[in-house]
Design a protein around this motif. Structure first.
Motif, PDB file in Angstrom:
ATOM      1  N   LEU A   1     -89.115  -4.513  -3.184  1.00 18.20           N
ATOM      2  CA  LEU A   1     -90.494  -4.151  -3.467  1.00 18.20           C
ATOM      3  C   LEU A   1     -90.844  -4.515  -4.915  1.00 18.20           C
ATOM      4  O   LEU A   1     -91.926  -5.016  -5.200  1.00 18.20           O
TER       5      LEU A   1
ATOM      6  N   MET B   1     -91.276  -8.189  -5.150  1.00 25.43           N
ATOM      7  CA  MET B   1     -92.610  -8.556  -4.654  1.00 25.43           C
ATOM      8  C   MET B   1     -93.673  -8.256  -5.694  1.00 25.43           C
ATOM      9  O   MET B   1     -94.627  -9.014  -5.880  1.00 25.43           O
ATOM     10  N   GLU B   2     -93.481  -7.149  -6.383  1.00 23.07           N
ATOM     11  CA  GLU B   2     -94.456  -6.705  -7.361  1.00 23.07           C
ATOM     12  C   GLU B   2     -94.565  -7.723  -8.511  1.00 23.07           C
ATOM     13  O   GLU B   2     -95.662  -8.096  -8.934  1.00 23.07           O
TER      14      GLU B   2
ATOM     15  N   ARG C   1     -96.142 -10.964  -7.209  1.00 25.72           N
ATOM     16  CA  ARG C   1     -97.577 -10.790  -6.970  1.00 25.72           C
ATOM     17  C   ARG C   1     -98.337 -10.777  -8.293  1.00 25.72           C
ATOM     18  O   ARG C   1     -99.399 -11.391  -8.417  1.00 25.72           O
TER      19      ARG C   1
ATOM     20  N   ARG D   1    -101.241 -13.386  -9.231  1.00 24.25           N
ATOM     21  CA  ARG D   1    -102.604 -12.917  -9.478  1.00 24.25           C
ATOM     22  C   ARG D   1    -103.086 -13.258 -10.874  1.00 24.25           C
ATOM     23  O   ARG D   1    -104.271 -13.327 -11.122  1.00 24.25           O
TER      24      ARG D   1
ATOM     25  N   PRO E   1     -94.924   1.217 -12.211  1.00 21.90           N
ATOM     26  CA  PRO E   1     -95.471   0.084 -11.453  1.00 21.90           C
ATOM     27  C   PRO E   1     -96.429  -0.767 -12.294  1.00 21.90           C
ATOM     28  O   PRO E   1     -97.114  -0.260 -13.147  1.00 21.90           O
TER      29      PRO E   1
ATOM     30  N   LYS F   1     -99.422  -1.896 -12.413  1.00 20.86           N
ATOM     31  CA  LYS F   1    -100.782  -1.796 -11.886  1.00 20.86           C
ATOM     32  C   LYS F   1    -101.735  -2.602 -12.765  1.00 20.86           C
ATOM     33  O   LYS F   1    -101.694  -2.484 -13.987  1.00 20.86           O
TER      34      LYS F   1
ATOM     35  N   ASN G   1     -97.427   1.317  -4.145  1.00 24.19           N
ATOM     36  CA  ASN G   1     -97.625  -0.084  -4.547  1.00 24.19           C
ATOM     37  C   ASN G   1     -98.178  -0.921  -3.398  1.00 24.19           C
ATOM     38  O   ASN G   1     -99.178  -1.615  -3.551  1.00 24.19           O
ATOM     39  N   VAL G   2     -97.488  -0.797  -2.251  1.00 19.32           N
ATOM     40  CA  VAL G   2     -97.876  -1.631  -1.106  1.00 19.32           C
ATOM     41  C   VAL G   2     -99.314  -1.314  -0.685  1.00 19.32           C
ATOM     42  O   VAL G   2    -100.120  -2.226  -0.453  1.00 19.32           O
TER      43      VAL G   2
ATOM     44  N   THR H   1    -101.637  -0.158  -2.567  1.00 17.70           N
ATOM     45  CA  THR H   1    -102.505  -0.722  -3.598  1.00 17.70           C
ATOM     46  C   THR H   1    -102.708  -2.226  -3.383  1.00 17.70           C
ATOM     47  O   THR H   1    -103.811  -2.746  -3.478  1.00 17.70           O
ATOM     48  N   TRP H   2    -101.591  -2.919  -3.052  1.00 19.82           N
ATOM     49  CA  TRP H   2    -101.701  -4.369  -2.820  1.00 19.82           C
ATOM     50  C   TRP H   2    -102.617  -4.676  -1.641  1.00 19.82           C
ATOM     51  O   TRP H   2    -103.437  -5.581  -1.714  1.00 19.82           O
TER      52      TRP H   2
END
Lengths: 136, 505
Positions: free
Chosen positions: A15, A18-19, A22, A26, A115, A117, B295-296, B298-299
């Motif tokens: 995860l 992926m974060e 991503r 982005r 995270p 964000k 997180n997921v 949010t994505w």
């Protein structure tokens, strides 16, 4: 003319992988991402004398990993002449205060707080700094 | 040796000593009595012997008077003396013990008198009576008279009798003196023995009493000290004790109790630490997957919300809400586990400042006034737990207030070594049914969806006060408001140094 940044991500949590992926996408950062899922693989790569192995521009390192943890990877990096100058950013969660202190002793370039964000500026400060560093 | 045995043995030794003293004194009493009896008898003997002597003289003079004058009155004197002496002799025979020296003398006296009567008195009296009958008889009497009375033998008999009497009485007097001396000696002996035995008894009794008192007292003092140490939380106390007495056994039982208590408390402490640590680890580790889910979601929202049907977007919002709730619960567990774990130093804490600080953090609640009884006191205590108790009670009062214009009042009063604080509101109040329940962790009285609350605020208040053995209570009239009150020591030495008397778990 922007160049492609080679990033080595050492992180066991898919995860979190992926974060990072991503966030890079982005923010439209030209990058090439190599992912290692534990500290042992990372140390093997660092200690391999094969000249063909490409040295990354930047390393994103998680501290809590199975087998060999982030601190061992940092120690291995600093002990290796070829790798010791590679810039390292440590991925942490906000409450691992003692880990942050310990990591600082290894002369790292910064922390990236998970995270990641987009709307939370504090968590991205270090990320921005990282990208700025790469863009120079 | 057991204390009961020591007491019994010493009691019996003293009893035996006193019995010996009493027995000796009793014997002494017998001796004195016997001596008095002997003295009385001796007096009687002497008196009788004197009377006998006098009577004998009467007999001699009576006989001579009659023989010379022929007066019958002399004869009467002689006769009565003979009769009396017969009584006296029989009395003396009973008074003088058989086989004694006196008995021999008495027998001699009796024989001498008998001899005098039979040899001189009786023949002369016979001759005298016959003298009137004829001249020849008269001459016979005179011849006998000269033969008997002018003869030296009669005088010797008398003298011998006198000597015997003198021996007899002297013997009595002499015996009396030796008896008296003996008695005086025995009395002196008895006195000394009684004195020594009594002294020994008193010394022994006092010594044993002091020994027992000291033995018991020192051990009890030590045990009281030990019990106080145990009460103060020091279970490592140990009292060296080798004896076999009841108190030694009690000491060993106390040692045993302290060590068992110590090990149990250690186990309890470890378990409590483990539970706290467990809560810490669980809440920390549960956060990671929760963050992942967040997180997921949010994505999805950021990258794909336009591609999704409105219903799915709505569900995503519900998921987000539940994630926030789960995070709050985890935070609550962490807060509860952490409450009271840190032990900051004691300092001077001004409650006025504490409340001003809390008032500053209350910005989000409007329409409700915080009224504070001025001035609030100043205490010497740990700051953080006190702030937490006040803060949780005040925040609760604001959070659950149901009126547009309400008030929360803070007041206090002094109670000996404590301050008693009151946090009152005029909100909805709490039915009595829930007065105990509200202090349990994760207990809320409202549906979670109406008001996001975790239910650890009062549990933390209770935990902080329980750790200090202080008490918290609530009174309420539903619809009119509730008052939470708690006590806090004015001057706190350490965490459990000031348990409140009214504290009930």
């Amino acid at each position: 003319m922007k160049r492609v940044i080679h990033i080595l991500l050492i992180e066991d949590d898919t995860l979190d992988q992926m974060e990072v992926k991503r966030t890079l996408e982005r923010r439209n950062i030209l990058h090439r991402l190599t992912i290692l899922t534990n500290g042992e693989e990372a140390i093997q790569m660092i200690e391999n004398t094969d000249e063909d192995i490409e040295k990354p521009d930047i390393i994103l390192l998680d501290l809590n990993m199975p087998k060999r943890n982030g601190f061992e990877v940092l120690a291995s990096l600093r002990a290796n002449d070829r790798w010791k100058d590679v810039k390292v950013f440590v991925l942490t969660t906000s409450d691992e205060v003692s880990d942050k202190h310990a990591a600082q002793l290894h002369g790292i370039s910064g922390f990236i707080t998970k995270p990641l964000k987009l709307e939370s500026p504090s968590s991205l400060d270090a990320f921005n700094l990282m990208i700025d560093l790469m863009n120079i | 040796m057991k204390i009961a045995h020591i007491i019994l043995v010493s009691f019996f030794s003293i009893l035996i000593l006193f019995s010996i003293t009493t027995f000796i004194n009793y014997q002494q009493y017998g001796l004195v009595n016997e001596n008095a009896e002997r003295l009385e008898r001796s007096t009687l003997i002497v008196r009788n012997s004197n009377r006998f002597q006098r009577n004998f003289l009467n007999m001699v003079s009576g006989l001579r008077g009659y023989l010379l004058t022929n007066e019958t009155s002399f004869l009467q004197t002689y006769d009565s003396a003979v009769v009396e002496n017969k009584h006296i002799l029989s009395e003396l025979t009973t008074l003088v013990p058989e086989g004694s020296d006196q008995k021999i003398i008495l027998d001699d006296i009796r024989e001498l008198q008998k001899y005098w009567v039979s040899e001189f008195a009786t023949p002369l009296l016979e001759a005298k009576r016959n003298a009137d009958i004829s001249e020849k008889e008269n001459q016979a009497f005179h011849k006998l008279y000269r033969e008997k009375l002018l003869n030296k033998l009669e005088k010797d008999v008398q003298a011998s009798l006198q000597r015997k009497f003198s021996d007899f009485t002297n013997y009595e007097y002499g015996h009396r003196i030796s008896d008296r001396e003996n008695l005086a000696h025995t009395v002196q002996n008895t006195k000394s023995i009684s004195f020594y035995l009594t002294t020994i008894s008193v010394i022994l009794g006092t010594g044993i009493a002091i020994f027992i008192a000291h033995y018991i007292s020192t051990r009890i003092v030590r045990m009281v000290k030990m019990a106080n140490e145990i009460a103060g939380g020091n279970y490592a106390v140990y009292m060296q004790e080798k004896g076999n007495s009841e108190l030694s056994q009690l000491t060993r039982a106390l040692n045993n109790m302290a060590s068992i208590l110590g090990s149990h408390i250690a186990v309890l402490k470890r378990q409590k630490d483990e539970v706290d640590q467990f809560a810490h680890i669980v809440s920390h580790d549960l956060k990671a997957p929760l963050r992942g889910i967040d997180n997921v979601v949010t994505w999805i929202e950021e990258d794909h919300s336009f591609d999704l049907p409105p219903k799915v977007n709505e569900y995503l919002k519900v998921i987000k809400g539940r994630i926030v709730r789960a995070e709050n619960l985890l935070k609550g567990i962490l807060m509860y586990a952490r409450a009271g774990r840190e032990a900051p130093d004691r300092e001077v804490v001004d409650v006025n400042e504490v409340l001003a600080e809390i008032r500053g953090d209350l910005g989000t609640y409007t329409g409700i006034a915080l009224e504070i009884q001025k001035p609030m006191p100043t205490l010497f205590t740990q700051r953080v737990p006190l702030v937490q108790v006040f803060s949780n009670l005040i925040v609760n009062a604001f959070k659950y207030h149901d009126k547009k214009n309400g008030a929360v009042t803070i007041s206090w009063r002094e109670e000996g070594e404590y301050y008693h604080f009151f946090v009152s509101d005029n909100g909805p109040g709490i039915p009595e049914l829930y007065h105990q329940k509200i202090f349990a962790i994760f207990q809320t009285l409202q549906e979670r969806d109406t008001l996001e609350s975790v239910g650890v605020g009062l549990a933390i208040v209770k935990k902080i006060l329980d750790d200090r053995q202080l008490f918290v209570s609530v009174t309420s009239e539903p619809g009119k408001g509730a008052t939470f009150s708690f006590t806090w020591p004015k001057h706190e030495e350490h965490e459990t140094s000031n348990p409140h008397p009214a504290y009930r778990r």
